[in-house]
Design a protein around this motif. Sequence first.
Motif, PDB file in Angstrom:
ATOM      1  N   LEU A  16       6.713   9.175  -3.695  1.00  0.00           N
ATOM      2  CA  LEU A  16       5.802   8.091  -3.356  1.00  0.00           C
ATOM      3  C   LEU A  16       6.042   7.702  -1.905  1.00  0.00           C
ATOM      4  CD1 LEU A  16       3.780   5.781  -4.029  1.00  0.00           C
ATOM      5  CD2 LEU A  16       5.791   4.452  -4.781  1.00  0.00           C
ATOM      6  N   PHE A  17       5.035   7.883  -1.076  1.00  0.00           N
ATOM      7  CA  PHE A  17       5.092   7.518   0.336  1.00  0.00           C
ATOM      8  C   PHE A  17       4.454   6.143   0.496  1.00  0.00           C
ATOM      9  CE2 PHE A  17       5.499  12.030   0.243  1.00  0.00           C
ATOM     10  CZ  PHE A  17       6.200  12.406   1.379  1.00  0.00           C
ATOM     11  N   ILE A  51       2.157   7.894 -11.766  1.00  0.00           N
ATOM     12  CA  ILE A  51       3.457   8.469 -11.400  1.00  0.00           C
ATOM     13  C   ILE A  51       4.305   8.729 -12.647  1.00  0.00           C
ATOM     14  CG2 ILE A  51       5.643   7.989 -10.213  1.00  0.00           C
ATOM     15  CD1 ILE A  51       3.920   6.491  -8.085  1.00  0.00           C
ATOM     16  N   LEU A  52       4.350   7.770 -13.547  1.00  0.00           N
ATOM     17  CA  LEU A  52       5.139   7.932 -14.768  1.00  0.00           C
ATOM     18  C   LEU A  52       4.616   9.069 -15.634  1.00  0.00           C
ATOM     19  CD1 LEU A  52       5.781   4.187 -15.525  1.00  0.00           C
ATOM     20  CD2 LEU A  52       7.525   5.894 -15.011  1.00  0.00           C
ATOM     21  N   LYS A  53       3.312   9.257 -15.668  1.00  0.00           N
ATOM     22  CA  LYS A  53       2.733  10.363 -16.438  1.00  0.00           C
ATOM     23  C   LYS A  53       3.170  11.709 -15.851  1.00  0.00           C
ATOM     24  CE  LYS A  53      -1.791  11.836 -18.284  1.00  0.00           C
ATOM     25  NZ  LYS A  53      -1.356  13.086 -18.730  1.00  0.00           N
ATOM     26  N   GLY A 102      13.065  13.817 -10.851  1.00  0.00           N
ATOM     27  CA  GLY A 102      13.099  12.404 -10.556  1.00  0.00           C
ATOM     28  C   GLY A 102      12.024  11.957  -9.600  1.00  0.00           C
ATOM     29  N   LEU A 103      12.228  10.757  -9.091  1.00  0.00           N
ATOM     30  CA  LEU A 103      11.309  10.067  -8.196  1.00  0.00           C
ATOM     31  C   LEU A 103      11.973   9.900  -6.841  1.00  0.00           C
ATOM     32  CD1 LEU A 103       8.756   8.185  -7.724  1.00  0.00           C
ATOM     33  CD2 LEU A 103      10.243   6.311  -8.508  1.00  0.00           C
ATOM     34  N   THR A 104      11.198  10.102  -5.776  1.00  0.00           N
ATOM     35  CA  THR A 104      11.672   9.807  -4.424  1.00  0.00           C
ATOM     36  C   THR A 104      10.743   8.779  -3.794  1.00  0.00           C
ATOM     37  OG1 THR A 104      12.636  12.004  -4.101  1.00  0.00           O
ATOM     38  CG2 THR A 104      12.122  10.754  -2.127  1.00  0.00           C
ATOM     39  N   LEU A 105      11.344   7.757  -3.176  1.00  0.00           N
ATOM     40  CA  LEU A 105      10.611   6.739  -2.426  1.00  0.00           C
ATOM     41  C   LEU A 105      10.849   6.973  -0.944  1.00  0.00           C
ATOM     42  CD1 LEU A 105      11.770   3.604  -4.427  1.00  0.00           C
ATOM     43  CD2 LEU A 105       9.651   4.896  -4.762  1.00  0.00           C
ATOM     44  N   LEU A 106       9.784   7.041  -0.178  1.00  0.00           N
ATOM     45  CA  LEU A 106       9.887   7.165   1.270  1.00  0.00           C
ATOM     46  C   LEU A 106       8.616   6.634   1.875  1.00  0.00           C
ATOM     47  CD1 LEU A 106       9.654  10.991   2.130  1.00  0.00           C
ATOM     48  CD2 LEU A 106       9.221  10.085  -0.107  1.00  0.00           C
ATOM     49  N   GLY A 107       8.392   6.884   3.136  1.00  0.00           N
ATOM     50  CA  GLY A 107       7.181   6.301   3.687  1.00  0.00           C
ATOM     51  C   GLY A 107       6.950   6.599   5.138  1.00  0.00           C
ATOM     52  N   ASN A 129       0.842  -1.192   0.000  1.00  0.00           N
ATOM     53  CA  ASN A 129       0.000   0.000   0.000  1.00  0.00           C
ATOM     54  C   ASN A 129       0.875   1.238   0.000  1.00  0.00           C
ATOM     55  OD1 ASN A 129      -2.261  -1.588   0.080  1.00  0.00           O
ATOM     56  ND2 ASN A 129      -3.020  -0.812   2.015  1.00  0.00           N
ATOM     57  N   TYR A 130       0.265   2.332  -0.393  1.00  0.00           N
ATOM     58  CA  TYR A 130       0.939   3.626  -0.311  1.00  0.00           C
ATOM     59  C   TYR A 130      -0.028   4.602   0.324  1.00  0.00           C
ATOM     60  CZ  TYR A 130      -1.795   5.463  -4.202  1.00  0.00           C
ATOM     61  OH  TYR A 130      -2.826   5.903  -4.996  1.00  0.00           O
ATOM     62  N   CYS A 131       0.513   5.633   0.962  1.00  0.00           N
ATOM     63  CA  CYS A 131      -0.367   6.590   1.638  1.00  0.00           C
ATOM     64  C   CYS A 131      -0.448   7.924   0.929  1.00  0.00           C
ATOM     65  CB  CYS A 131       0.059   6.779   3.090  1.00  0.00           C
ATOM     66  SG  CYS A 131       1.719   7.368   3.304  1.00  0.00           S
ATOM     67  N   ASN A 132       0.516   8.248   0.067  1.00  0.00           N
ATOM     68  CA  ASN A 132       0.476   9.551  -0.584  1.00  0.00           C
ATOM     69  C   ASN A 132       1.409   9.571  -1.786  1.00  0.00           C
ATOM     70  OD1 ASN A 132      -0.132  12.260  -1.017  1.00  0.00           O
ATOM     71  ND2 ASN A 132       1.064  13.019   0.691  1.00  0.00           N
ATOM     72  N   ILE A 133       1.039  10.396  -2.752  1.00  0.00           N
ATOM     73  CA  ILE A 133       1.915  10.736  -3.876  1.00  0.00           C
ATOM     74  C   ILE A 133       1.950  12.252  -3.928  1.00  0.00           C
ATOM     75  CG2 ILE A 133       2.257  10.688  -6.373  1.00  0.00           C
ATOM     76  CD1 ILE A 133       0.624   8.032  -6.361  1.00  0.00           C
ATOM     77  N   LYS A 134       3.143  12.819  -3.843  1.00  0.00           N
ATOM     78  CA  LYS A 134       3.297  14.270  -4.005  1.00  0.00           C
ATOM     79  C   LYS A 134       3.816  14.508  -5.414  1.00  0.00           C
ATOM     80  CE  LYS A 134       3.802  15.679   0.737  1.00  0.00           C
ATOM     81  NZ  LYS A 134       4.527  16.484   1.697  1.00  0.00           N
TER      82      LYS A 134
END
Length: 179
Positions: free
Chosen positions: A21-22, A55-57, A66-71, A2-7
């Motif tokens: 992507l959180f 996300i890719l769009k 770029g992309l950041t992954l965190l959570g 699961n994910y909780c947020n996309i900024k």
Amino acid sequence: MNYCNIKNFDIANGYGVRVSLFVSGCTNACKGCFQPETWDFEYGNPFTKNTEDEILKIMDEDFIDGLTLLGGDPFEPANQKALIGFLKRVRKERPSKNIWAFTGFTYEELKTDGSYARTEVTDEMLDLINVLIDGRFEEDKKDIRLQFRGSSNQRLIDMNLTRDSGEIILWEDPIKSIL
């Protein structure tokens, strides 16, 4: 996973303008965590192919660096297994974009056979990342002046230079280097 947020246009979680992507799920449970709700692996929404497409769009925009992954933590074993295909897709479909990832685990933990966080895809995931921010948030080492991290024990590791040299090389802010 699961994910909780996309900024969509995040400037706080890595260099430049990013899509962040959180992910949900974290066993580190750091005291003073700014998002304890993300510790729950069931929190938020399922991460699907539609989520990847979204996300890719967003990443198509020229001004997105770029992309950041965190959570949560993208390096929780279950999250690694869910993210590896997506990271490969980002590299293939958006090769000019860089990838940053935050984790409460240290680089050494991720590289040590038998450690909780090490899986069969950990090395491959690390190979797809440009910058790794590692280490648990430590409330007694909190420093709001630090760039892209919350406590002084956390490191910004330049994964490209680390892979090339075989030893940990810290990331250097390109703006600071010219001042």
